[in-house]
Scaffold this motif. Structure first.
Motif, short mmCIF file in Angstrom:
data_model
loop_
_atom_site.label_atom_id
_atom_site.label_comp_id
_atom_site.label_asym_id
_atom_site.label_seq_id
_atom_site.Cartn_x
_atom_site.Cartn_y
_atom_site.Cartn_z
N MET A 1 2.63 -0.76 -6.18
CA MET A 1 1.52 -0.68 -5.38
C MET A 1 0.37 0.56 -4.88
O MET A 1 1.47 1.89 -5.01
N VAL A 2 -1.16 0.65 -5.30
CA VAL A 2 -1.70 1.86 -4.94
C VAL A 2 -1.93 1.75 -4.03
O VAL A 2 -3.06 0.97 -3.93
N ASN B 1 -6.43 0.35 2.63
CA ASN B 1 -6.83 -0.46 1.62
C ASN B 1 -5.66 -0.50 0.37
O ASN B 1 -5.29 0.60 -0.26
N THR B 2 -5.21 -1.14 0.47
CA THR B 2 -4.78 -1.48 -1.35
C THR B 2 -5.34 -2.75 -2.11
O THR B 2 -4.57 -2.45 -3.27
N THR C 1 8.97 -2.12 -2.65
CA THR C 1 7.79 -1.85 -3.56
C THR C 1 7.97 -0.47 -4.24
O THR C 1 8.07 0.64 -2.84
N ASN C 2 7.17 0.44 -5.40
CA ASN C 2 6.78 2.09 -5.06
C ASN C 2 5.48 2.20 -5.14
O ASN C 2 4.53 1.12 -5.24
N ILE C 3 5.13 3.18 -4.26
CA ILE C 3 3.94 3.81 -4.13
C ILE C 3 2.92 4.58 -4.56
O ILE C 3 4.06 5.58 -4.79
N TYR C 4 1.84 4.24 -4.95
CA TYR C 4 1.23 5.53 -5.29
C TYR C 4 0.06 5.88 -4.20
O TYR C 4 -0.59 4.61 -3.82
N ASN D 1 9.10 3.24 -1.77
CA ASN D 1 9.48 4.53 -2.48
C ASN D 1 8.00 5.15 -2.49
O ASN D 1 6.86 5.00 -3.48
N ILE D 2 7.44 6.28 -1.93
CA ILE D 2 6.52 7.30 -2.03
C ILE D 2 6.71 8.18 -3.49
O ILE D 2 6.80 8.85 -3.02
#
Length: 369
Positions: free
Chosen positions: A7-8, A21-22, A122-125, A167-168
């Protein structure tokens, strides 16, 4: 564009509200927080928000446990409007400028991400920002701190009993008003938008709750101080003026009204600007409009003092932020433009930055560089 488990997000954790905002979701709630507790009496006669989407109903019921999975530390919080309702004496805004070092501010950010997650893991940027005046001091610290593994367990609302983990992986930190400029000039794909903004002088004014961030760009490059800076003036100043007027209006009463920006923020956000008083209400809206007019005048005057040498060459002035929208009509400026979706101006831009970070990483992997 991205893998399903990535997810960005672009986050703007302001002093007054959390904005995130995603692309698929936009999260907005007051940056109010207090320690959580067992709910005994507060459930009597209480009913959860029934209208709106599941997300809106969940945002109205933020009774959560936030855990840092790396350290094992977990905390129970009430957040947003629920905190305001359940613990009015303890609820507060997160005022710390260094939000990466503020446990409560980090918790608010983590919960906003959890609310927007499409999956339970979810992995996050993440793209985010800090006030212009703190950017040099905090950028590296923010990027180091804003990563790791976290989880949020919801104790009420549509997600009651559910835990969302994240996980950021990476974060990118920019000056707050820079997010607005990015949003106006760069697409998530990396394509250039509004090429005129990349030529000559463009000024971004981003009024907020406590501060107004100012950024001057020349040929697309953000200029250093004194052209870019933070002004210690925002909506909080207007609330201070309203509080003084209200105290004066009730001075002859045995108990004149003593109030502050946090209570007044609720009066305008929830109560339409009407302050309950003597079995009725005092309409504070005319007073507030006068304060906003003066706030706009003061902001414009202070900004233009610093831009004297180039004032005649500024071809576009971009106004952003919820407060910017509130004072826009009172800002006596030529060539001003209120951007689309002003409250999410920075969050939208920070998401573009995060998206381009992912795209660049993907291209390096694909081409082996």
């Amino acid at each position: 564009m991205f893998d399903n488990d990535i997810m960005v997000a672009g986050a703007d954790p302001g002093f007054g509200a959390i904005k995130l905002n995603t692309g698929a979701e936009k999260i907005l709630f007051p940056a109010l927080i207090c320690n959580g507790s067992e709910r005994i009496f507060s459930i009597l006669g209480a009913s959860e928000k029934e209208s709106g989407s599941d997300l809106e109903r969940q945002i109205a019921s933020l009774d959560v446990i936030v855990k840092n999975n790396s350290s094992g530390v977990e905390r129970h919080y009430f957040m947003g409007s629920l905190a305001e309702q359940l613990n009015p004496k303890e609820v507060h805004y997160c005022w710390d400028e260094d939000k990466s070092n503020d446990e409560e501010a980090m918790a608010l950010l983590i919960v906003s991400i959890a609310l927007a997650q499409p999956n339970f893991k979810t992995n996050i940027y993440l793209g985010t920002g800090v006030p212009v005046k703190y950017y040099a001091a905090l950028k590296d610290k923010y990027e180091n701190e804003l990563k790791g593994s976290f989880s949020v367990t919801f104790l009420s609302g549509p997600l009651k009993g559910a835990t969302r983990s994240m996980n950021i992986l990476r974060s990118r930190v920019l000056p707050q008003s820079y997010g607005v400029f990015v949003k106006e000039t760069l697409a998530e794909s990396g394509e250039i938008r509004n090429k005129d903004y990349l030529r000559g002088y463009v000024l971004v004014i981003d009024p907020g709750f406590r501060t107004t961030d100012v950024a001057m760009f020349y040929d697309g490059v953000m200029l250093d101080p004194p052209n870019s800076f933070s002004l210690e003036r925002g909506l909080q100043w207007a609330y201070g003026g309203v509080a003084a007027k209200l105290r004066g209006m009730t001075q002859s009463n045995a108990n004149p009204i003593e109030t502050g920006d946090q209570e007044l923020d609720k009066v305008f956000r929830v109560g339409g600007g009407f302050y309950p008083w003597n079995n009725g209400a005092i309409d504070l809206n005319p007073i507030m409009q006068n304060q906003l007019r003066q706030l706009a005048t003061d902001i414009v005057r202070e900004i233009m003092k610093t831009q004297t040498a180039v004032a005649g060459r500024i071809h576009t002035i971009l106004i952003s932020g919820k407060v910017g929208e509130m004072i826009y009509d009172y800002m006596n400026l030529e060539n001003k433009i209120l951007i689309d979706d002003p409250q999410f101006g920075n969050a939208n831009g920070f998401r573009v930055v995060a998206a381009n970070l992912v795209n660049n990483l993907t291209r390096r992997v694909e081409f082996g560089s």
